[in-house]
Each structure stands twice: as C-alpha cells, then as structure tokens.
Design an enzyme around this catalytic site. Structure first.
Site, PDB file in Angstrom:
ATOM      1  N   PRO A  40     -13.414   1.317  13.447  1.00 41.61           N
ATOM      2  CG  PRO A  40     -11.915   3.081  13.599  1.00 41.61           C
ATOM      3  CD  PRO A  40     -12.148   1.698  14.073  1.00 41.61           C
TER       4      PRO A  40
ATOM      5  CD  GLU B  67      -1.356  26.563   2.019  1.00 43.56           C
ATOM      6  OE1 GLU B  67      -0.962  25.972   3.044  1.00 43.56           O
ATOM      7  OE2 GLU B  67      -2.555  26.600   1.684  1.00 43.56           O
TER       8      GLU B  67
ATOM      9  CG  HIS C 152      -1.323  27.445   7.326  1.00 42.15           C
ATOM     10  ND1 HIS C 152      -2.179  27.663   8.369  1.00 42.15           N
ATOM     11  CD2 HIS C 152      -2.113  27.387   6.213  1.00 42.15           C
ATOM     12  CE1 HIS C 152      -3.424  27.738   7.921  1.00 42.15           C
ATOM     13  NE2 HIS C 152      -3.402  27.580   6.601  1.00 42.15           N
TER      14      HIS C 152
HETATM   15  P1  ADP Z   1     -13.749  -3.178   7.470  1.00 42.79           P
HETATM   16  O1  ADP Z   1     -13.100  -3.042   8.815  1.00 42.79           O
HETATM   17  O2  ADP Z   1     -14.485  -1.939   7.114  1.00 42.79           O
HETATM   18  O3  ADP Z   1     -14.508  -4.429   7.290  1.00 42.79           O
HETATM   19  P2  ADP Z   1     -12.110  -4.370   5.459  1.00 42.79           P
HETATM   20  O4  ADP Z   1     -11.730  -5.589   6.186  1.00 42.79           O
HETATM   21  O5  ADP Z   1     -13.161  -4.512   4.438  1.00 42.79           O
HETATM   22  O6  ADP Z   1     -12.509  -3.210   6.456  1.00 42.79           O
HETATM   23  O7  ADP Z   1     -10.786  -3.758   4.816  1.00 42.79           O
HETATM   24  C1  ADP Z   1     -10.757  -3.232   3.527  1.00 42.79           C
HETATM   25  C2  ADP Z   1      -9.406  -3.479   2.885  1.00 42.79           C
HETATM   26  O8  ADP Z   1      -8.402  -2.720   3.525  1.00 42.79           O
HETATM   27  C3  ADP Z   1      -8.946  -4.901   2.986  1.00 42.79           C
HETATM   28  O9  ADP Z   1      -9.431  -5.664   1.943  1.00 42.79           O
HETATM   29  C4  ADP Z   1      -7.443  -4.772   2.938  1.00 42.79           C
HETATM   30  O10 ADP Z   1      -6.987  -4.697   1.604  1.00 42.79           O
HETATM   31  C5  ADP Z   1      -7.199  -3.445   3.589  1.00 42.79           C
HETATM   32  N1  ADP Z   1      -6.824  -3.598   5.003  1.00 42.79           N
HETATM   33  C6  ADP Z   1      -7.523  -3.115   6.053  1.00 42.79           C
HETATM   34  N2  ADP Z   1      -6.907  -3.410   7.205  1.00 42.79           N
HETATM   35  C7  ADP Z   1      -5.816  -4.122   6.892  1.00 42.79           C
HETATM   36  C8  ADP Z   1      -4.766  -4.742   7.664  1.00 42.79           C
HETATM   37  N3  ADP Z   1      -4.746  -4.661   8.995  1.00 42.79           N
HETATM   38  N4  ADP Z   1      -3.791  -5.394   7.000  1.00 42.79           N
HETATM   39  C9  ADP Z   1      -3.803  -5.463   5.651  1.00 42.79           C
HETATM   40  N5  ADP Z   1      -4.757  -4.925   4.884  1.00 42.79           N
HETATM   41  C10 ADP Z   1      -5.751  -4.246   5.474  1.00 42.79           C
HETATM   42 ZN    ZN Z   2      -5.033  27.326   5.374  1.00 42.95          ZN
END
Ligand code: ADP
Ligand code: ZN
Ligand code: MG
Length: 622
Positions: free
Chosen positions: A222, A444, A447
């Site tokens: 994702p 709320e 819930h």
């Molecule tokens: P995509 O899977 O959409 O390519 P990205 O690699 O661009 O995602 O991730 C976006 C940002 O989210 C990264 O620059 C980082 O800061 C953060 N991030 C995402 N996953 C991790 C992870 N496993 N560890 C540390 N930072 C993460």
């Molecule tokens: Zn509600």
C-alpha cells in the site's frame, strides 16, 4: 551529498514566452531597418540642373539610361561617399547630353546600374535567414520542453540527470543518506534486499555455488509503507551505481520517446554494471496491454515492449539488478512478472504493532522528545496507519510542542497528533449549539456504552465532543490491547452493534423523529462490515464458504466487485439488512437496560467535552 559527474547547465529561469517575444522583436527590427537597406539601395532623386553640375564637378563616375522610366541613373562620388542618383532630363536636350556623356573621359556609360542588391544577397536574406531563424526558435522550444519534462518531480535528492533517459545515477561512493537503519519494521523486505546488495558486493560467493540472483525485484504494498524509502536505502548501502527513474517519466508526449528512454537507460546500465536500476511506480508503464481495445495507448505499449525486450537482453551474471515498486501489482502486465523478469516479489505491508513502534522511534530520532514516552501506547492507538502516516504524526506532535511553547515533544502531543491525523484537527472556532452538543454527547456515549457492555470489543480509551476539521462532531476512540490479525464472527457482530449504538441512543432519548444525520459514517461502516461478513468471509449459513465478491485493488482502498447472479445479489442485500437490523436491536436493548448510566455519562461528557476511558469506566461501574 552526491558527486556530480556531469555538470549540466542550469535550466532557464525565464519562461519560453520571454524568448519568443525577443525573437519577434528582432525579426521586426530586421524588417524595418536592416532588410530594406540590404535589398534596396537608396536612390536619391536630383534635378537635371544638379546632374549637369555634378558632371561639371567631375563627381559622376558611371551613367546608365533607364528606357522604361525615361530616366538617367548615375553613380557619383563626392565628399560624402559614393551614392546612386537618378534624374529626369529635358527631352530636347537628350541628344546633346548623350553626346557629351559619351565623350567625357571620366564617365563610363553602362547598360544598367543595379539599384537592387546582389541576387545572392537577396536570396540569403529573404530565404535562408528566416529559415535559420525558425530553426533556432524550434530548437529553443524543443530544449525548453525537454528541460521542463526532465525537471518534473520523481527523483531523489539532488542527483544529477544522466543522459537522455533522465534517470538519476548514484555513483559508487555517493550516498543517498538513507540506510537500512532508517527503515523500521519491514524485516522481510530488508532481508530480501540485503541479499541483492550482498550479491553485488561479492558476486563470486554466489557464482561458486552456481546461484543466480533474480533479475528483478518488485516491491509491492500500500502507499506510504516505505517502498521508495527501501529502494533509497539500497542505493545507500549498495556501493554500486544506482539508477533511479519514475515510471511516469517514461510516458512522453511523442510516440517512441518512452521506448528510446528505456533503451538509453539500459545502455547506461550495461556500461556501468554491476549496478542497480530502480523504476518507481512501475504501473505507469507496466499496465496490462489489452488487445483490440480501440485507441489503445500505443506509446505506453511500445515503452513496455522495449522494457521487456531490454530485460531479456541483459545478462544477470553481469550484475545489473532491476528494482521496481508499485501499489497496483494486479494491474501489471503478466509478461513483466514472469521468471527472468521481475521474478521476485517482495511484499511491503502495513506495519504491525511492533513495526509501528519501531517506525515511531526512528522518526523520533529527529525530534527532541521528553524522556518518558510510552511509544507502545501510541503504536496501539494507530492500528492500520502506514509508515508515512506515522512519520506525519511525529511531525505533527513536534509542531504542537512548538505551538505550546515547549522544548520537547510530550506524550500528550503525540496523542493529540494521532487524533489530528486520524480525525482532523480540533476546530475550536466551530460554534455548536447546546442542543446539538447534547445530541452528540448522547450519540457518543451510546457507542461507548454498547461497546463496554459487550464482551469481545476493544476497550474505550477516549470520548470527545470537540468538533474536528474533518467534519466529525465528536468521536469515541477504542484501542485494542494487542495486535489483532483475525476477527471472529462475534467480534464483527459486536462491532456492528457498537456502530449502531450512537443512533440507538439518539432514538431512545430524543425519540424516533429526532434522529439526526450524525450517524452517516457509522451506517457506512456497519454496512461494509455486514456485507463483507456475507460475501467475503463466509460467515452466514445461507451462502456458506462461497466467495461472492472479489477484491480488486487490495492496496488501494480495496474496491470489490460482485461475482454472483442478480438473484443472489438481492438475497445478499436482504441478509445485510437483516444483520444490521439485529445488531441495531441489540444496541437498543443494551441502552434501554443502562438508561440511568446513559444519562449520567452524557451529562458528564457534556460538561467535560473530553473524557478518558478510565473516567468512563469509573462512572459506569459505580
Ligand atoms: P511508498 O511505499 O508509497 O513509496 P515511501 O517510501 O515514499 O512510501 O514512504 C514515505 C515516507 O514514510 C518515508 O519517507 C518515511 O519517512 C516514511 N516511512 C514509510 N515507511 C517507513 C518505514 N518502514 N520506516 C521508516 N519510515 C517510513
Ligand atoms: Zn457515531
Ligand atoms: Mg513511492
């Protein structure tokens, strides 16, 4: 950071229109001043008297008779230089003058004195020059377009552009600044990529056993789970040239350009082997080719075909490793995934509880935090969040700390930022009338009460009626104690009942006719759950374990499509309604049994606006 191997001229800062205007002005000036004087010599008309005078003064050098106009054209030289003159003469004087001119020792009588410029000059000025102009303008425009295209985002850092492919290359000793240490969780993905890096470092180790490395590694998962980040980390660790290009950069305006770019990229890669080629968001070019579809995307197909051909062409032993990332693996062309191409698929999933904690800690390294932070609690509250969202939360918390004038991020900042990312920021300015606030409070608590009075539902941790920028007027937060992988049928049913609890409370307290639109989100979620129970999880007797719906985009929202007859679809709808109805009735029942508590809790919430799970349980249990 990166070592520049090839210095490119900085792209033009002025827009193209600037150059176009300059060119127009130059052409206009040439037309007005330069061309006429070049093509047409200035001819000064003088009187007959003056002509005779000039002959007497010995200025006239050359004379010609223009029969057509009945005029004399002559070349004269005086203190101002040489010029062309013309004059009409008295007809009766013609014969005498002609005699005088022919006998004059200094005057040459010629057939014609050209008042037009040299034909060669005329040709150059009127044909060649404009062509050169248009060519230059075209060239300028082309360059401008290219620069614009190459300058599009999608690259990493300030890596330089390389050749025509526009791929950025990292030379051996250049660092992206990202290493595997910056990627938290994702241990399996890291493991798989470490093997690639290791192979590039010590190919003999693999060759001696006869192990071949996969040609291509495809990262799927994702959005925001760290696919691009992982690839950057590989570049940082690999110690070999690293070409990085985004799939969309291959999609060009002109047919054939994308394919040319692919060719160029692989040419570069082969020269630099061993090296890594990374194509981000490969679905932009790797989509299934559909045959026969009218007006298919020729350009994309050509680009894909070129990519397939190139991948077959290079020799795995040489050490060119392909890396690609996508969040739509199901849309990729099967040819791209067959052995010999992207034959290893590395899932990069949403992080689990441990992973989330690790990611939070990685990002917390860059901000100042207070000593006692319970990262586990934050991780538990963020089930389903991606790495990018977690990174965003840490940043939001830091921003909040600054706003509050504090020196370090506190637990409170983090909790608030989790809510900001999940539900939107607090909208302090929103004016909610007292009567509406009352309705929201009952909703709320409804819930929360239904959740608390059922077994197998996550404990309530927070209830608030402070409106959020997302439009929510309040919400009830439930946080699981640990990580949940599976959900039982009872848990799903309880969850649906909890979702209907809000509306149930409104009905009970204010009457059927006073129900509000506030439950729309609850309704949506409850319906989705009930539907999935029937069509995907096989949890009803009637349909048993038959898949009635298929998930299409597992990583992007998970759209489903029905795979059953219309008759079955109608029966599914009945079942969904039945399921939600039963849950709704159960929620009403629970609230009726706990009506005194409902009133007490709602009054308390109305007063405090935000209450914790402990406060809630205390009132509920005494
Ligand atoms: P995509 O899977 O959409 O390519 P990205 O690699 O661009 O995602 O991730 C976006 C940002 O989210 C990264 O620059 C980082 O800061 C953060 N991030 C995402 N996953 C991790 C992870 N496993 N560890 C540390 N930072 C993460
Ligand atoms: Zn509600
Ligand atoms: Mg990405």
């Amino acid at each position: 950071m990166h070592e520049e191997v090839e210095n490119r001229k900085s792209p033009p800062k002025r827009p193209f229109i600037f150059y176009a205007v300059i060119a127009m002005i130059v052409i206009m000036l040439l037309n007005a001043w330069v061309f006429p004087s070049m093509l047409q010599k200035t001819v000064v008309e003088v009187g007959y008297d003056q002509f005779l005078e000039m002959i007497d003064d010995g200025e006239v050098r050359q004379v010609a008779y223009d029969e057509y106009d009945g005029e004399y054209v002559f070349l004269a030289e005086n203190e101002y230089g040489t010029g062309i003159y013309k004059t009409g003469i008295w007809p009766e004087d013609g014969q005498r003058l002609l005699q005088q001119l022919l006998n004059h020792p200094d005057i040459e009588f010629s057939a014609a004195i050209p008042t037009q410029a040299d034909p060669l000059v005329t040709f150059v000025v009127s044909w060649i020059l404009p062509m050169v102009f248009f060519f230059l303008i075209g060239e300028l425009f082309y360059r401008w377009m290219r620069k614009k295209m190459n300058g599009m985002p999608g690259g990493m850092g300030n890596a330089m552009s390389f050749g025509k492919s526009g791929a950025k290359v990292y030379v051996a000793d250049a660092k992206t600044g990202v290493t595997f240490n910056d990627v938290a969780g994702q241990d399996e993905a890291k493991e798989a990529l470490k093997e690639v890096v290791d192979f590039l470092h010590q190919p003999e180790k693999y060759a001696s056993i006869g192990a071949k490395l996969p040609k291509g590694v495809l990262l799927v998962g994702p959005p925001g789970t760290g696919k691009t980040l992982l690839a950057n980390a590989v570049a940082g660790e690999a110690g070999v040239p690293f070409f990085s290009i985004s799939g969309s950069e291959f999609v060009e305006m002109f047919v054939g350009m994308g394919a040319a770019k692919v060719r160029d990229l692989f040419k570069q890669a082969n020269e630099k082997a061993p090296c890594i080629v990374f194509i981000d968001e490969i679905d932009a070019i790797g989509q299934k080719r559909n045959s026969g579809s009218l007006g298919g995307n020729d350009e994309r197909e050509q680009t894909l075909n070129q990519l397939l051909a190139e991948m077959d062409g290079f020799d795995g032993q040489k050490g060119v490793v392909m890396l690609a990332a996508t969040n739509r693996p199901e849309s990729l062309d099967p040819a791209l995934l067959r052995p010999g191409r992207f034959d290893r698929r590395v899932p990069v999933e949403l992080p689990d509880l441990q992973g989330r904690e690790a990611i939070l800690r990685v990002h917390a390294r860059n901000v100042r935090v207070e000593k006692e932070i319970d990262w586990g609690a934050i991780a538990r509250a963020t089930a389903g969040a991606s790495g990018a969202e977690l990174a965003n939360m840490v940043n939001e918390a830091a921003l909040r700390a600054v706003r509050m004038g504090r020196q370090a991020v506190s637990q409170r900042d983090l909790e608030e930022s989790v809510e900001t990312v999940i539900a939107g920021a607090q909208r302090k300015s929103a004016v909610v009338s007292d009567s509406e606030k009352r309705i929201v409070a009952y909703h709320e608590i409804g819930h929360a009460l239904v959740a608390a009075r059922q077994s197998h539902s996550a404990p309530v941790t927070k209830i608030t009626i402070v409106p959020r920028t997302s439009g929510a007027l309040g919400y009830t937060m439930q946080v699981e104690e640990g990580e949940r992988m599976l959900m039982s049928r009872r848990e799903i049913l309880n969850k649906i009942a909890t979702l209907t609890g809000g509306r149930s409370a409104e009905e009970l307290v204010f009457g059927e006719d006073s129900m509000t639109t506030g439950a729309s989100n609850d309704i949506e979620q409850a319906t989705k759950l009930a539907r999935a129970m029937i069509t995907r999880y096989g949890m009803t007797g009637e349909f048993d374990m038959v898949a009635l719906e298929t998930v299409q985009n597992q990583y992007l929202g998970g759209d489903t499509s029905l795979a059953c007859s219309a008759d079955t679809a109608a029966r599914i709808d009945n079942q969904v309604v039945e399921t939600v109805k039963t849950a709704h009735e159960k929620a009403r029942q629970i609230l009726r049994e706990n009506e005194p508590k409902l009133h007490r809790l709602a009054a308390y919430l109305l007063e405090k606006e935000t209450i914790t799970g402990e406060e809630f349980m205390q009132i509920l249990n005494d």
